[in-house]
Design an enzyme around this catalytic site. Structure first.
Site: not given
Length: 168
Positions: A27-30, A34
């Site tokens: 995901h890299r943007d949890l 979000n």
């Protein structure tokens, strides 16, 4: 937020991330921003726009795993680190390091302490110890030691069963 909801939301988010990792996606943007909650109270992981190979640094970089900022190779363990911060947000209903921002520290200063000094958000005194342990394991400075989402889901399911049994 009551403990039952904290565990429920944490478990749903972990299951969503487990699915992403099972299909070999990061995901890299949890973060809580979000996570979406539908009308049935089910949490869904959203905003998959950062599942590319190049790391994205969001508007609050202190949520991001230290190895990214050290320029090291990284894998799905970065999502586990971010999950620890997300779990902290679920528990506290606050933004990580909010008290440091309130004292005038800049994101870069906080990030420096996260990367070089292993700074992590502080838990409130009245916090479920089991959830705290999950978050702390996710924050391990060594990505190889962090749990997988399989591990996290198993642990949270155990916590869920325990608190549901206590309610009866």
């Amino acid at each position: 937020m009551e403990l039952v909801l904290q565990v429920k939301y944490a478990l749903h988010a972990a299951k969503g991330m487990r699915h992403l990792h099972r299909i070999h996606r990061m995901h890299r943007d949890l973060k809580c921003d979000n996570l979406l909650i539908n009308v049935n109270g089910i949490v869904k992981v959203a905003d998959l726009g950062c599942t590319k190979i190049a790391p994205k640094i969001d508007d609050n970089p202190v949520r991001t795993a230290p190895e990214i900022f050290r320029g090291e190779a990284y894998n799905g363990a970065v999502d586990v680190y971010s999950y620890g911060n997300t779990l902290w947000e679920i528990i506290t209903a606050k933004i990580p390091y909010f008290e440091k921002f309130d004292r005038g520290m800049m994101a870069g200063e906080i990030l420096e302490q996260v990367v070089r000094c292993d700074l992590r958000p502080e838990f409130p005194v009245l916090c479920n110890d089991d959830l705290k342990k999950v978050a702390e394991s996710c924050w391990n400075g060594n990505p190889l030691v962090r749990p997988t989402f399989e591990d996290i889901v198993q642990t949270l399911q155990g916590i869920w069963l325990t608190i549901r049994a206590d309610e009866m």
